[in-house]
Design an enzyme around this catalytic site. Structure first.
Site, PDB file in Angstrom:
ATOM      1  CE  LYS A  13      -2.622  -0.664   3.575  1.00 56.94           C
ATOM      2  NZ  LYS A  13      -2.042  -2.084   4.175  1.00 56.94           N
ATOM      3  NE  ARG A  88      -4.557  -0.642   9.868  1.00 60.35           N
ATOM      4  CZ  ARG A  88      -3.425  -0.202   9.084  1.00 60.35           C
ATOM      5  NH1 ARG A  88      -3.566   0.908   8.634  1.00 60.35           N
ATOM      6  NH2 ARG A  88      -2.523  -0.899   9.044  1.00 60.35           N
ATOM      7  NE  ARG A 127       6.724  -3.834   5.517  1.00 58.48           N
ATOM      8  CZ  ARG A 127       5.800  -3.456   5.450  1.00 58.48           C
ATOM      9  NH1 ARG A 127       4.996  -3.159   4.161  1.00 58.48           N
ATOM     10  NH2 ARG A 127       4.946  -3.534   6.606  1.00 58.48           N
ATOM     11  NE  ARG A 161       5.896  -0.750   9.773  1.00 60.06           N
ATOM     12  CZ  ARG A 161       4.653  -0.699   9.132  1.00 60.06           C
ATOM     13  NH1 ARG A 161       4.699  -0.046   7.840  1.00 60.06           N
ATOM     14  NH2 ARG A 161       3.775  -1.335   9.636  1.00 60.06           N
ATOM     15  NE  ARG A 172       1.365  -4.435  10.886  1.00 54.17           N
ATOM     16  CZ  ARG A 172       2.334  -4.642   9.956  1.00 54.17           C
ATOM     17  NH1 ARG A 172       3.511  -5.160  10.212  1.00 54.17           N
ATOM     18  NH2 ARG A 172       2.145  -3.704   9.087  1.00 54.17           N
TER      19      ARG A 172
HETATM   20  P1  AMP Z   1       0.586   0.627   8.779  1.00 48.93           P
HETATM   21  O1  AMP Z   1       1.816   1.584   8.554  1.00 48.93           O
HETATM   22  O2  AMP Z   1      -0.717   1.549   7.887  1.00 48.93           O
HETATM   23  O3  AMP Z   1       0.630  -0.622   8.257  1.00 48.93           O
HETATM   24  O4  AMP Z   1       0.235   1.006  10.027  1.00 48.93           O
HETATM   25  C1  AMP Z   1       0.941   0.684  11.226  1.00 48.93           C
HETATM   26  C2  AMP Z   1       0.210   0.647  12.469  1.00 48.93           C
HETATM   27  O5  AMP Z   1      -0.311   1.907  12.822  1.00 48.93           O
HETATM   28  C3  AMP Z   1      -1.053  -0.401  12.448  1.00 48.93           C
HETATM   29  O6  AMP Z   1      -0.803  -1.651  12.819  1.00 48.93           O
HETATM   30  C4  AMP Z   1      -1.884   0.289  13.656  1.00 48.93           C
HETATM   31  O7  AMP Z   1      -1.510   0.082  15.055  1.00 48.93           O
HETATM   32  C5  AMP Z   1      -1.588   1.686  13.635  1.00 48.93           C
HETATM   33  N1  AMP Z   1      -2.683   2.458  12.570  1.00 48.93           N
HETATM   34  C6  AMP Z   1      -2.437   2.993  11.354  1.00 48.93           C
HETATM   35  N2  AMP Z   1      -3.635   3.202  10.728  1.00 48.93           N
HETATM   36  C7  AMP Z   1      -4.556   3.319  11.673  1.00 48.93           C
HETATM   37  C8  AMP Z   1      -6.147   3.340  11.727  1.00 48.93           C
HETATM   38  N3  AMP Z   1      -6.581   3.912  10.701  1.00 48.93           N
HETATM   39  N4  AMP Z   1      -6.617   3.090  12.864  1.00 48.93           N
HETATM   40  C9  AMP Z   1      -6.002   2.516  13.768  1.00 48.93           C
HETATM   41  N5  AMP Z   1      -4.596   2.373  14.020  1.00 48.93           N
HETATM   42  C10 AMP Z   1      -3.887   2.668  12.968  1.00 48.93           C
END
Ligand code: AMP
Length: 217
Positions: A13, A88, A127, A161, A172
């Site tokens: 993404k 989300r 990654r 990460r 996740r």
């Molecule tokens: P990402 O970089 O999009 O994979 O997001 C990493 C982490 O940030 C996720 O696993 C959640 O813990 C948190 N996170 C990101 N976006 C959201 C969202 N819209 N709602 C809740 N938690 C989020």
């Protein structure tokens, strides 16, 4: 255009969002990046988010929705945006709908990136992400950087990460299936969903996505 990008962790993404946002001249808004920026700046919001992120859980809506709305209200997002990682869950999708309605605007599309689960685990385990720019993404086997640990694009340090460990990835994925996937049906009911395969080279997926957004799938 106003676009929402959905897909499991590891679907690419962030990478696709950066290219699509550039092609479409709209800002790329990633709630994950906003949280990570808050964590590295040591803000109160970052402190609140960190434990949830490290465990692979969603950060509570009270924190997330306000942060996303503040970002969308900035001047560069007036004529459109590409949302990556928000909404989300269905309650976030409903809040987004209300905010858009208040501004008398609508989403144009929800781009759903599809990738098989075993591929997701392989992608995430290897990654490596650039500390300077999260869309500079490498993979130890599939797309290694020229120099180990160094970003080919900007020379930044590559790191894994904290939430890319195998246990957290499984959590996740579970969160994705139970909480995030239902938003696809929510948006399907509004006729907004376009699904594409996220397999193949990055530029092939970007082309597929651009074609799908233009409607000539
Ligand atoms: P990402 O970089 O999009 O994979 O997001 C990493 C982490 O940030 C996720 O696993 C959640 O813990 C948190 N996170 C990101 N976006 C959201 C969202 N819209 N709602 C809740 N938690 C989020």
């Amino acid at each position: 255009m106003r676009i929402v990008l959905v897909g499991p962790p590891g679907a690419g993404k962030g990478t696709q969002a950066a290219f699509l946002a550039k092609n479409l001249s709209i800002p790329h808004i990633s709630t994950g990046d906003l949280f990570r920026a808050n964590i590295s700046q040591g803000t109160e919001l970052g402190k609140q988010a960190k434990a949830y992120m490290d465990a692979g859980n969603l950060v509570p809506d009270e924190v997330t929705i306000g942060m996303a709305k503040d970002r969308m209200a900035q001047s560069d997002a007036v004529n459109g945006f590409l949302l990556d990682g928000f909404p989300r869950n269905v309650s976030q999708a409903e809040s987004l709908d209300e905010a858009l309605k208040a501004d008398d605007v609508k989403l144009d599309a929800v781009l759903d990136l599809e990738v098989p689960e075993d591929e997701v685990v392989k992608r995430i385990a290897g990654r490596r992400v650039c500390r300077n720019e999260s869309s500079h993404v490498f993979h130890v086997t599939y797309s290694p950087p020229k120099r180990e640990g160094v970003c080919d694009v900007c020379g930044g340090e590559l790191y894994q990460r904290g939430d890319d460990s195998e246990d957290t990835v499984r959590k996740r994925l579970e969160v994705y299936h139970t909480q995030t996937e239902p938003i696809i049906d929510y948006y399907r009911a509004q006729g907004l969903v376009v699904t594409i395969s996220a397999l193949g080279k990055v530029d092939e997926v970007t082309k597929r996505a651009m074609d799908a957004l233009k409607g000539d799938k």
